[in-house]
Design an enzyme around this catalytic site. Structure first.
Site, PDB file in Angstrom:
ATOM      1  N   ASN A   1     -10.462   0.156   1.727  1.00  0.00           N
ATOM      2  CA  ASN A   1      -9.008   0.227   1.567  1.00  0.00           C
ATOM      3  C   ASN A   1      -8.682  -0.025   0.100  1.00  0.00           C
ATOM      4  O   ASN A   1      -8.729  -1.153  -0.371  1.00  0.00           O
ATOM      5  CB  ASN A   1      -8.337  -0.818   2.459  1.00  0.00           C
ATOM      6  CG  ASN A   1      -6.818  -0.806   2.340  1.00  0.00           C
ATOM      7  OD1 ASN A   1      -6.250  -0.093   1.513  1.00  0.00           O
ATOM      8  ND2 ASN A   1      -6.152  -1.618   3.156  1.00  0.00           N
TER       9      ASN A   1
ATOM     10  N   HIS B   1      -3.148  19.490   7.038  1.00  0.00           N
ATOM     11  CA  HIS B   1      -3.978  18.366   6.605  1.00  0.00           C
ATOM     12  C   HIS B   1      -3.194  17.054   6.689  1.00  0.00           C
ATOM     13  O   HIS B   1      -2.005  17.005   6.362  1.00  0.00           O
ATOM     14  CB  HIS B   1      -4.475  18.573   5.164  1.00  0.00           C
ATOM     15  CG  HIS B   1      -5.127  19.893   4.939  1.00  0.00           C
ATOM     16  ND1 HIS B   1      -6.397  20.182   5.372  1.00  0.00           N
ATOM     17  CD2 HIS B   1      -4.659  21.027   4.344  1.00  0.00           C
ATOM     18  CE1 HIS B   1      -6.694  21.427   5.045  1.00  0.00           C
ATOM     19  NE2 HIS B   1      -5.655  21.960   4.430  1.00  0.00           N
TER      20      HIS B   1
ATOM     21  N   HIS C   1      -3.292   6.678   5.173  1.00  0.00           N
ATOM     22  CA  HIS C   1      -3.714   5.467   4.461  1.00  0.00           C
ATOM     23  C   HIS C   1      -4.878   4.789   5.174  1.00  0.00           C
ATOM     24  O   HIS C   1      -4.869   4.625   6.394  1.00  0.00           O
ATOM     25  CB  HIS C   1      -2.518   4.513   4.359  1.00  0.00           C
ATOM     26  CG  HIS C   1      -2.866   3.135   3.903  1.00  0.00           C
ATOM     27  ND1 HIS C   1      -3.596   2.893   2.761  1.00  0.00           N
ATOM     28  CD2 HIS C   1      -2.590   1.917   4.436  1.00  0.00           C
ATOM     29  CE1 HIS C   1      -3.747   1.589   2.609  1.00  0.00           C
ATOM     30  NE2 HIS C   1      -3.154   0.977   3.617  1.00  0.00           N
TER      31      HIS C   1
ATOM     32  N   HIS D   1      12.318   1.712   5.842  1.00  0.00           N
ATOM     33  CA  HIS D   1      12.201   0.280   5.549  1.00  0.00           C
ATOM     34  C   HIS D   1      12.624  -0.519   6.773  1.00  0.00           C
ATOM     35  O   HIS D   1      13.731  -0.383   7.273  1.00  0.00           O
ATOM     36  CB  HIS D   1      13.089  -0.080   4.358  1.00  0.00           C
ATOM     37  CG  HIS D   1      12.604  -1.273   3.592  1.00  0.00           C
ATOM     38  ND1 HIS D   1      12.379  -2.494   4.168  1.00  0.00           N
ATOM     39  CD2 HIS D   1      12.293  -1.424   2.278  1.00  0.00           C
ATOM     40  CE1 HIS D   1      11.958  -3.356   3.253  1.00  0.00           C
ATOM     41  NE2 HIS D   1      11.885  -2.727   2.094  1.00  0.00           N
TER      42      HIS D   1
ATOM     43  N   CYS E   1       0.803  -1.221   0.000  1.00  0.00           N
ATOM     44  CA  CYS E   1       0.000   0.000   0.000  1.00  0.00           C
ATOM     45  C   CYS E   1       0.839   1.276   0.000  1.00  0.00           C
ATOM     46  O   CYS E   1       0.308   2.361  -0.238  1.00  0.00           O
ATOM     47  CB  CYS E   1      -0.937   0.003   1.203  1.00  0.00           C
ATOM     48  SG  CYS E   1      -2.048  -1.424   1.244  1.00  0.00           S
TER      49      CYS E   1
END
Length: 454
Positions: A385, A348, A352, A263, A184
């Site tokens: 989603n 703002h 996700h 990561h 995602c």
């Protein structure tokens, strides 16, 4: 004789002192030149503008209520009663409304899961989003020099980027990239890649297309960790036009300020938190979402904001964080490290729509109000989603509500398999007038927000 030696000694000392001064002076000049060079390169770095973006809105026939979804699952005959009950519990807690979308292939009884249907799904989403973007920007496809597509699960040959080139008959010199398996967060990773390419290709436009494919990701087994993805993911996609032309600053919506990628793949727990594999039968493939997913998201987010904070937070907030961090590390482990107030850096927050639990965790970590989290919650409710494209539906909500004003700073946050956290910061170049916008929310924005607390 002694006076001669003294003279020689003085001469040698003077020479050493002279050379030392020269070396010190040389180092000073080198440092100054390096500073000027770095400053010049940073100033010379091309600015990247977001001209506009378009989110795909599927046809009404693809609307799938929660009850329709559960009935469709039952009609497959593949799920045990306990699996159906589990899916019902997940749907009840999902934060979904009754107007999310699934592809035609999954509404059929039994579901028609094959490569042809997967390709049809992706083509309708990608071409629908690009057509709308070209209409909004009045661009011609032949003016685009770079194309980046991303989809985690569906990996056809030729690639999705080649699919776009073929459909629009784009010039053979086009630069094409296709990202797979990055989850995602891939949509924001694609923006970061486009930014780097636009830094070295003068006077260029880059098209970024983000989507996911439900047909090829559908799971027809009874492993609960894999049934979660069936319940959470829905159809969606977006197309974004980026430019490095200075003349585009007048018509563009946003200026790209920062991109940060974190990561956590070196940690096994994070790496295995989202994994595509066979279930216990060794015959059915699905996407497994582990119980460590929320913790992995928390680790990745904290590492990401530690890096981003240096660039966006007020100095006082940075000092509070550093002082408590050092105090905890060297003096008292019981001291709680100060959490910077990112509300001072952004107007703002486009988070996700991974799921209600993910949203709740981010709200807690960042200390966001219900109003600030509203765009993400409403997007989860209305569209579900949609994977890598979800943060764009969230931004579209802000635009449709008339919230975007010139100078506003927007923070997009996404998570993905690996485990990764990607964030991007935009600055609004103008007020975005919702009346003049083609927007997936436009014809129904007056119905929102709705109560999703139950």
């Amino acid at each position: 004789m002694f006076s001669t030696l003294s003279i020689v000694g003085d001469y040698l000392n003077n020479q050493i002192l002279f050379k030392s001064c020269n070396i010190f002076s040389l180092l000073q000049w080198c440092g100054l030149i390096a500073f000027i060079a770095i400053f010049y390169l940073k100033k010379k770095q091309k600015k990247v503008y977001l001209v506009d973006f378009a989110c795909y809105k599927p046809y009404a026939k693809c609307i799938c209520s929660k009850e329709m979804f559960l009935n469709a699952s039952k009609c497959t005959g593949q799920f045990k009663d306990e699996s159906l009950n589990f899916q019902r519990k997940i749907m009840d807690k999902s934060g979904f409304g009754d107007k999310t979308y699934v592809p035609d292939s999954l509404l059929k009884v039994p579901p028609n899961i094959c490569t042809i249907e997967a390709r049809k799904e992706t083509e309708s989403v990608i071409f629908g989003a690009i057509d709308e973007l070209l209409l909004k920007t009045k661009m011609k496809v032949e003016d685009i020099e770079i194309i980046i597509t991303n989809c985690c699960i569906f990996n056809p040959t030729p690639s999705l980027s080649a699919m776009v080139v073929n459909h629009y008959k784009i010039n053979h010199q086009i630069l094409c990239y296709n990202l797979n398996g990055m989850g995602c967060s891939a949509g924001l990773i694609a923006i970061d890649l486009a930014k780097q390419l636009l830094q070295v290709h003068s006077n260029s436009y880059a098209l970024v297309v983000s989507t996911e494919n439900l047909t090829s990701a559908w799971y027809l087994g009874n492993n609960r960790s894999m049934l979660l993805s069936n319940c959470l993911f829905r159809v969606g996609g977006t197309a974004i036009l980026l430019s490095n032309l200075s003349s585009d600053s007048r018509r563009s919506k946003y200026h790209l300020k920062h991109t940060v990628r974190t990561h956590k793949g070196s940690q096994d727990i994070c790496y295995n938190s989202i994994l595509r594999r066979e279930d216990e039968t060794n015959t059915i493939t699905g996407i497994s979402l582990s119980k460590d997913l929320l913790n992995s998201a928390g680790f990745a987010l904290k590492a990401n904001i530690s890096t981003l904070g240096k660039s966006v937070l007020p100095l006082l907030e940075q000092l509070k964080y550093v002082s408590t961090f050092l105090a905890k590390k060297y003096f008292n482990t019981r001291i709680k490290v100060y959490t910077p107030d990112f509300k001072l850096a952004f107007e703002h927050f486009c988070i996700h729509t991974g799921g209600k639990a993910v949203q709740d965790e981010i709200q807690k970590v960042l200390g966001l109000s219900d109003y600030q989290l509203e765009p993400s919650r409403m997007t989860l409710y209305r569209y579900g989603n949609t994977s890598s494209s979800s943060v764009w539906y969230v931004l579209a909500y802000c635009e449709a509500k008339g919230r975007i004003k010139k100078g506003d700073r927007i923070w997009q946050i996404a998570f993905g398999s690996g485990f990764k956290c990607s964030t991007i910061v935009w600055c609004a170049l103008r007020n975005v007038d919702p009346i003049n916008e083609i927007n997936p929310w436009s014809d129904e924005i007056h119905e929102f927000p709705v109560d999703v607390s139950s």
